[in-house]
Design an enzyme around this catalytic site. Structure first.
Site, PDB file in Angstrom:
ATOM      1  N   SER A  87      -2.016  -0.516 -18.837  1.00  0.00           N
ATOM      2  CA  SER A  87      -3.170  -0.493 -17.928  1.00  0.00           C
ATOM      3  C   SER A  87      -3.236   0.847 -17.195  1.00  0.00           C
ATOM      4  O   SER A  87      -4.324   1.385 -16.957  1.00  0.00           O
ATOM      5  CB  SER A  87      -3.072  -1.626 -16.904  1.00  0.00           C
ATOM      6  OG  SER A  87      -3.510  -2.839 -17.457  1.00  0.00           O
ATOM      7  N   LYS A 103       7.413  -4.437 -10.266  1.00  0.00           N
ATOM      8  CA  LYS A 103       7.255  -4.001 -11.665  1.00  0.00           C
ATOM      9  C   LYS A 103       6.801  -2.552 -11.735  1.00  0.00           C
ATOM     10  O   LYS A 103       7.349  -1.744 -12.497  1.00  0.00           O
ATOM     11  CB  LYS A 103       6.203  -4.866 -12.378  1.00  0.00           C
ATOM     12  CG  LYS A 103       6.635  -6.244 -12.772  1.00  0.00           C
ATOM     13  CD  LYS A 103       5.476  -6.954 -13.451  1.00  0.00           C
ATOM     14  CE  LYS A 103       5.713  -8.447 -13.501  1.00  0.00           C
ATOM     15  NZ  LYS A 103       4.592  -9.157 -14.129  1.00  0.00           N
ATOM     16  N   HIS A 145       0.825  -1.203   0.000  1.00  0.00           N
ATOM     17  CA  HIS A 145       0.000   0.000   0.000  1.00  0.00           C
ATOM     18  C   HIS A 145       0.860   1.253   0.000  1.00  0.00           C
ATOM     19  O   HIS A 145       0.391   2.325   0.389  1.00  0.00           O
ATOM     20  CB  HIS A 145      -0.925   0.013   1.225  1.00  0.00           C
ATOM     21  CG  HIS A 145      -1.962  -1.065   1.196  1.00  0.00           C
ATOM     22  ND1 HIS A 145      -2.535  -1.588   2.329  1.00  0.00           N
ATOM     23  CD2 HIS A 145      -2.527  -1.735   0.160  1.00  0.00           C
ATOM     24  CE1 HIS A 145      -3.414  -2.524   2.006  1.00  0.00           C
ATOM     25  NE2 HIS A 145      -3.429  -2.635   0.690  1.00  0.00           N
ATOM     26  N   HIS A 146       2.130   1.122  -0.442  1.00  0.00           N
ATOM     27  CA  HIS A 146       2.997   2.311  -0.454  1.00  0.00           C
ATOM     28  C   HIS A 146       2.475   3.343  -1.448  1.00  0.00           C
ATOM     29  O   HIS A 146       2.765   4.534  -1.333  1.00  0.00           O
ATOM     30  CB  HIS A 146       4.442   1.939  -0.767  1.00  0.00           C
ATOM     31  CG  HIS A 146       4.707   1.608  -2.197  1.00  0.00           C
ATOM     32  ND1 HIS A 146       4.342   0.402  -2.767  1.00  0.00           N
ATOM     33  CD2 HIS A 146       5.299   2.314  -3.194  1.00  0.00           C
ATOM     34  CE1 HIS A 146       4.693   0.390  -4.038  1.00  0.00           C
ATOM     35  NE2 HIS A 146       5.279   1.532  -4.325  1.00  0.00           N
ATOM     36  N   LYS A 186      -2.878  -8.984  -6.809  1.00  0.00           N
ATOM     37  CA  LYS A 186      -3.167 -10.076  -7.746  1.00  0.00           C
ATOM     38  C   LYS A 186      -4.409 -10.795  -7.269  1.00  0.00           C
ATOM     39  O   LYS A 186      -4.717 -10.824  -6.070  1.00  0.00           O
ATOM     40  CB  LYS A 186      -2.000 -11.058  -7.811  1.00  0.00           C
ATOM     41  CG  LYS A 186      -1.892 -11.777  -9.143  1.00  0.00           C
ATOM     42  CD  LYS A 186      -1.376 -10.860 -10.227  1.00  0.00           C
ATOM     43  CE  LYS A 186      -1.155 -11.591 -11.538  1.00  0.00           C
ATOM     44  NZ  LYS A 186      -0.582 -10.703 -12.550  1.00  0.00           N
ATOM     45  N   LYS A 242      -2.707  -2.670  -7.949  1.00  0.00           N
ATOM     46  CA  LYS A 242      -2.959  -3.038  -9.352  1.00  0.00           C
ATOM     47  C   LYS A 242      -2.452  -4.437  -9.616  1.00  0.00           C
ATOM     48  O   LYS A 242      -1.326  -4.775  -9.238  1.00  0.00           O
ATOM     49  CB  LYS A 242      -2.232  -2.051 -10.279  1.00  0.00           C
ATOM     50  CG  LYS A 242      -2.601  -2.212 -11.748  1.00  0.00           C
ATOM     51  CD  LYS A 242      -3.887  -1.472 -12.036  1.00  0.00           C
ATOM     52  CE  LYS A 242      -4.352  -1.674 -13.465  1.00  0.00           C
ATOM     53  NZ  LYS A 242      -4.896  -3.021 -13.715  1.00  0.00           N
ATOM     54  N   THR A 258       2.035  -6.259 -23.304  1.00  0.00           N
ATOM     55  CA  THR A 258       3.102  -7.008 -22.626  1.00  0.00           C
ATOM     56  C   THR A 258       4.114  -7.548 -23.635  1.00  0.00           C
ATOM     57  O   THR A 258       5.324  -7.411 -23.448  1.00  0.00           O
ATOM     58  CB  THR A 258       2.520  -8.155 -21.780  1.00  0.00           C
ATOM     59  OG1 THR A 258       1.518  -7.633 -20.905  1.00  0.00           O
ATOM     60  CG2 THR A 258       3.607  -8.815 -20.959  1.00  0.00           C
TER      61      THR A 258
END
Length: 476
Positions: free
Chosen positions: A368, A100, A70-71, A112, A76, A200
Site C-alpha cells: 500500500s 506494523k 500521529h507520530h 483503522k 494508514k 499480505t
C-alpha cells in the site's frame, strides 16, 4: 451469553491481548511510563451514525475511523465491513497498524475503519450508497486525505469499495492533484499497483521462508532448513490465506489441510490449492474435495500433525483451551491476533516458534505504501528504467556471446533481456522489506535476550516510534 455480548467480550479480550504484549515489551525499555501510555493510547476516535435509504426504509448505519498514532503522517489502515465491527475492535486494529508500520519501516501512523453491516446480504447499490456516505463523513471531519489518513481494503472490502472512496473524495475535493493517494488498494486502472491483492499472503510466505532458512531455529524445533517438503496447514481461504497457501505450495511445501468456516479438508499427501479453489467456486464449499477427508469441526484442523500452521482468518482461534493440543512446530500469524497471551505462554513452553502478526502480515501495508508513493509521484513503476535495463542487458549479452563464441538460446535470452515490470519491482521491494524486518527483530531478540519474536517485535516497534517523537521534538 447473547451474540451481542459475546462479540463485545471477544473484542475486549482482543484489545487486552495487545496491551499485555505491549506491557511485556515495556520491561525491556528504559522509557518513562507517561511516554509508553502515549504510545498505547489512540489519538483520535471518530464514531459516526448516518442515515441511508435502503429500499423504502431509512437505516441508521454505525461506523468508525480510529487514528491510533500521529507520530508519522498520514495515518494508514484498512476499512472492514462486518456486523461484528465495534469501537474496541477498530481501536485494537489501529494500534496493530502503528506497530506494523514501524517494524517494516513504512512512514505511517496506524489507523483503522469499520462499518457495521453485512455486505453478504446488502445489494451492491446499497453498499455503494453506504461507502460514499461514509467517505463524505470522513471528509467533513478531515479524517481522510493523501497527507492525513489513507484507507485501504480489509475484511469485507476490496478494489470496488476503494474506487468508490476515491471517486467520492475526488468529487468533493476539486483541484486536489494528489487525490489518487487518498486511498490504496484501488484497481490498477484507477492508480492501483500491481501485486497489491496478493501482498499480505506473499509477505507471510517471505517471512516464514526466511525463518526456515535459519539453521539455529530449525534445529531448535527438529526441522531441516528450507521449505521444501514441510507440511503446512492454512486456516482461512480468504485473500490472505489463499495466496499464502498458493505460494507455499509453489515453493515445494505440502499443504496437508485447508480450513474454512464450514469445516476443513485433509490429505497427508498434499492438496492442490488451485483445484480446491475451483471446487469451492463450483460447490460453494471446500468440503467433499476429491481424495481428501472432511473434518466437520474446523478448529480440529488446527490440531493436526504439521510443521507449519498458518491461522489466516479470525482472532483468538488458539487459546488456553486448545493450545496444548497444537502439534505444529512453527505458527505464522497471518491473521490479526489469532493467539491469545495464554496460548502464547503454553506454546512457548512447548518450544513452538511463533512468528507474530505485527511483523508477518505487514505485506499489505508495505505494498500500500508503494501504491501511495506511485500516486504521489504520478509515475508508474518501471516506466523510466525498463527500457534502459533492457538495452543494457542486450549489450551485456552481446559481449558474453562474443567472448564465449556461443549463441544463447532464444527463450533464455528473452528472460534475461526483459526489463523489470511494475509487479517485479513491487514484489522485490516487498521481499526485501520482509527479509530486513525479520532480521531486525531476530537480531534484537538475541542482543537483549528476549524470550520470543513477538516481544522482540513490540520492543523494536516502540523504539522506532519513540525515535520519531524525539525527532519531532515532542518529548524531552
Amino acid at each position: 451469553m447473547s451474540k451481542k455480548n459475546k462479540s463485545k467480550a471477544d473484542a475486549s479480550s482482543f484489545f487486552s491481548c495487545i496491551e499485555k504484549n505491549f506491557d511485556k515489551a515495556a520491561r525491556y525499555l528504559s522509557i518513562k511510563k507517561g511516554l509508553l501510555e502515549q504510545i498505547k493510547s489512540c489519538n483520535a476516535v471518530y464514531r459516526i451514525h448516518f442515515p441511508v435509504k435502503i429500499g423504502k426504509e431509512i437505516q441508521v448505519i454505525e461506523a468508525y475511523r480510529v487514528q491510533h498514532s500521529h507520530h508519522k503522517l498520514p495515518c494508514k489502515g484498512g476499512i472492514r465491513y462486518s456486523t461484528k465491527v465495534n469501537q474496541d475492535e477498530v481501536m485494537t486494529l489501529a494500534a496493530l497498524m502503528t506497530y506494523k508500520c514501524a517494524i517494516v519501516d513504512v512512514p505511517f501512523g496506524g489507523s483503522k475503519g469499520g462499518i457495521k453491516i453485512d455486505p453478504q446480504i446488502i445489494s451492491v447499490e446499497n453498499i455503494e450508497k453506504i461507502t460514499r456516505r461514509y467517505t463524505s463523513e470522513l471528509i467533513k471531519k478531515n479524517f481522510i486525505g493523501p497527507g492525513i489518513d489513507v484507507p485501504a481494503p480489509d475484511y469485507g472490502t476490496g478494489e470496488r469499495e476503494m474506487s468508490w472512496i476515491f471517486d467520492t473524495f475526488l468529487s468533493l475535493s476539486p483541484g486536489e492533484v494528489d487525490a489518487l493517494a487518498c486511498v490504496t488498494g484501488k484497481p490498477v486502472s484507477q492508480g492501483g499497483v500491481r501485486g497489491r491483492k496478493e501482498a499480505t499472503g506473499l509477505g507471510v510466505f517471505y517471512g516464514i521462508r526466511e525463518l526456515c532458512k535459519m539453521k539455529e531455529e530449525m534445529l531448535s524445533v527438529g526441522l531441516d532448513v528450507g521449505l521444501n517438503g514441510k507440511k503446512v496447514i492454512v486456516q482461512g481461504l480468504g485473500n490472505v490465506g489463499y495466496h499464502a497457501a498458493t505460494f507455499f505450495h509453489e515453493a515445494g511445501a505440502i499443504i496437508v489441510a485447508l480450513a474454512e468456516r464450514e469445516g476443513a479438508i485433509y490429505n497427508q499427501e498434499g492438496l492442490n490449492v488451485s483445484n480446491v479453489i475451483l471446487h469451492l467456486k463450483k460447490t460453494g464449499s471446500i468440503l467433499n474435495f476429491p481424495e481428501s477427508k472432511n473434518i466437520e469441526d474446523t478448529e480440529k484442523a488446527l490440531e493436526l500433525e504439521c510443521d507449519i500452521l498458518i491461522p489466516a482468518a479470525l482472532e483468538n482461534v488458539i487459546h488456553k483451551h486448545n493450545a496444548n493440543r497444537i502439534k505444529a512446530k512453527i505458527i505464522g500469524e497471518a491473521a490479526n491476533g489469532p493467539l491469545t497471551p495464554e496460548a502464547d505462554e503454553i506454546l512457548e513452553k512447548k518450544g513452538v516458534l511463533i512468528v507474530p502478526d505485527i511483523y508477518l502480515n505487514a505485506g499489505g501495508v508495505t505494498v500500500s505504501y508503494f501504491e501511495w508513493l506511485k500516486n504521489l509521484s504520478h509515475v508508474r513503476y518501471g516506466r523510466m528504467e525498463k527500457r534502459f535495463s533492457e538495452n543494457m542487458n542486450t549489450e551485456l549479452l552481446q559481449v558474453v556471446e562474443t567472448c564465449c563464441r556461443k549463441k544463447i538460446p532464444i527463450e533464455e535470452k528473452k528472460m534475461i533481456l526483459r526489463g523489470p515490470r511494475e509487479i517485479d519491482l513491487v514484489r522485490s521491494g516487498l521481499e526485501d522489506t520482509m527479509i530486513n524486518g525479520f532480521h531486525k527483530i531476530r537480531d534484537l531478540k538475541k542482543s537483549l535476550k528476549i524470550e520470543n519474536l513477538r516481544t522482540a517485535a513490540f520492543v523494536f516497534a516502540i523504539n522506532k516510534i519513540i525515535d520519531s517523537y524525539e525527532k519531532l521534538g515532542i518529548f524531552p
